[in-house]
Design an enzyme around this catalytic site. Sequence first.
Site, PDB file in Angstrom:
ATOM      1  N   THR A 131       0.780  -1.178  -0.062  1.00  0.00           N
ATOM      2  CA  THR A 131       0.336   0.041  -0.134  1.00  0.00           C
ATOM      3  C   THR A 131       0.996   1.063   0.010  1.00  0.00           C
ATOM      4  O   THR A 131       0.482   2.341  -0.505  1.00  0.00           O
ATOM      5  CB  THR A 131      -0.887  -0.063   1.178  1.00  0.00           C
ATOM      6  OG1 THR A 131      -1.564  -1.372   1.309  1.00  0.00           O
ATOM      7  CG2 THR A 131      -1.791   1.025   1.312  1.00  0.00           C
ATOM      8  N   ASP A 183       1.739  -8.188  -3.748  1.00  0.00           N
ATOM      9  CA  ASP A 183       0.827  -8.086  -2.590  1.00  0.00           C
ATOM     10  C   ASP A 183       1.793  -8.828  -1.456  1.00  0.00           C
ATOM     11  O   ASP A 183       2.171 -10.015  -1.923  1.00  0.00           O
ATOM     12  CB  ASP A 183      -0.577  -8.549  -2.831  1.00  0.00           C
ATOM     13  CG  ASP A 183      -1.409  -8.294  -1.757  1.00  0.00           C
ATOM     14  OD1 ASP A 183      -0.974  -8.908  -0.382  1.00  0.00           O
ATOM     15  OD2 ASP A 183      -2.440  -7.852  -1.909  1.00  0.00           O
ATOM     16  N   SER A 184       1.825  -8.165  -0.452  1.00  0.00           N
ATOM     17  CA  SER A 184       2.625  -9.225   0.493  1.00  0.00           C
ATOM     18  C   SER A 184       2.046 -10.516   1.037  1.00  0.00           C
ATOM     19  O   SER A 184       2.766 -11.396   1.371  1.00  0.00           O
ATOM     20  CB  SER A 184       3.173  -8.345   1.709  1.00  0.00           C
ATOM     21  OG  SER A 184       1.838  -8.157   2.541  1.00  0.00           O
ATOM     22  N   SER A 185       0.550 -10.883   0.508  1.00  0.00           N
ATOM     23  CA  SER A 185       0.266 -12.114   1.219  1.00  0.00           C
ATOM     24  C   SER A 185       0.768 -13.099   0.000  1.00  0.00           C
ATOM     25  O   SER A 185       0.624 -14.096   0.414  1.00  0.00           O
ATOM     26  CB  SER A 185      -1.210 -11.802   0.846  1.00  0.00           C
ATOM     27  OG  SER A 185      -1.734 -11.416  -0.535  1.00  0.00           O
ATOM     28  N   THR A 188       2.363  -4.909   4.473  1.00  0.00           N
ATOM     29  CA  THR A 188       2.117  -5.245   5.984  1.00  0.00           C
ATOM     30  C   THR A 188       1.685  -6.595   6.384  1.00  0.00           C
ATOM     31  O   THR A 188       2.256  -7.337   7.628  1.00  0.00           O
ATOM     32  CB  THR A 188       1.554  -4.445   6.802  1.00  0.00           C
ATOM     33  OG1 THR A 188       0.118  -4.235   6.402  1.00  0.00           O
ATOM     34  CG2 THR A 188       1.953  -2.806   6.731  1.00  0.00           C
ATOM     35  N   ASP A 189       1.268  -7.360   5.442  1.00  0.00           N
ATOM     36  CA  ASP A 189       0.559  -8.630   5.686  1.00  0.00           C
ATOM     37  C   ASP A 189       1.625  -9.693   6.302  1.00  0.00           C
ATOM     38  O   ASP A 189       1.259 -10.511   7.104  1.00  0.00           O
ATOM     39  CB  ASP A 189      -0.075  -9.259   4.405  1.00  0.00           C
ATOM     40  CG  ASP A 189      -1.543  -8.427   4.470  1.00  0.00           C
ATOM     41  OD1 ASP A 189      -1.960  -7.712   5.241  1.00  0.00           O
ATOM     42  OD2 ASP A 189      -2.186  -8.445   3.065  1.00  0.00           O
TER      43      ASP A 189
END
Length: 198
Positions: A49, A116-118, A148-149
């Site tokens: 993000t 995306d960190s996921s 942040t995930d």
Amino acid sequence: MGYQQLDSADNNKSRRCNTPSLSTTLNKISVDHTDESIAPVLVIYTGGTIGMKKNTNGFYTPESNFLAGHLRQQPLFHDKYFTITDEDDQLSLVLPFSDNTRRVIYRVLEYNPLLDSSNMCQDQWIKIAQDILENYEAYRGFVILHGTDTMAYTASALSFILENLGETRCRRILGLKGEKIPLNMDSGLLNFYYGMRC
């Protein structure tokens, strides 16, 4: 999120990501490391993000090649009056002077695709570590921008992968930054800014 199981030689199962390969390119900054007035920093932007751009529908989405240009237009992140004479350094950004006597000159190394960190796992941790190792002699510090995930998992993995690096070479500063809001909002800007100043 897709995973595939791979058999190792000792018949243990290991989880590996089934994500697209990452590509990164970067021209190295040539800096005299005996010059204490300059602190070259490499920003590794993996996604998340913190570097997103608002789209026409008002939602924040990942946008390739957006972050460095956005930073260049922010007086907090780039001193447009500072001249870089080396032709190779035209992509560099320069923080304005502050109480700190060192002038921070930095570059953004953006992953393609932005992740995306996921979706981050071993392959990406190894990629980040390789980018740090390849650029270790050219920079005094590294800031990793990350979603942040799974940021805690990446921090843990890098602490083991890079564990002995400071013992074999000069020590460098490594920071991992994430934010639940984009850089154009106050706390996102300050989080990244102070990470660069450390």
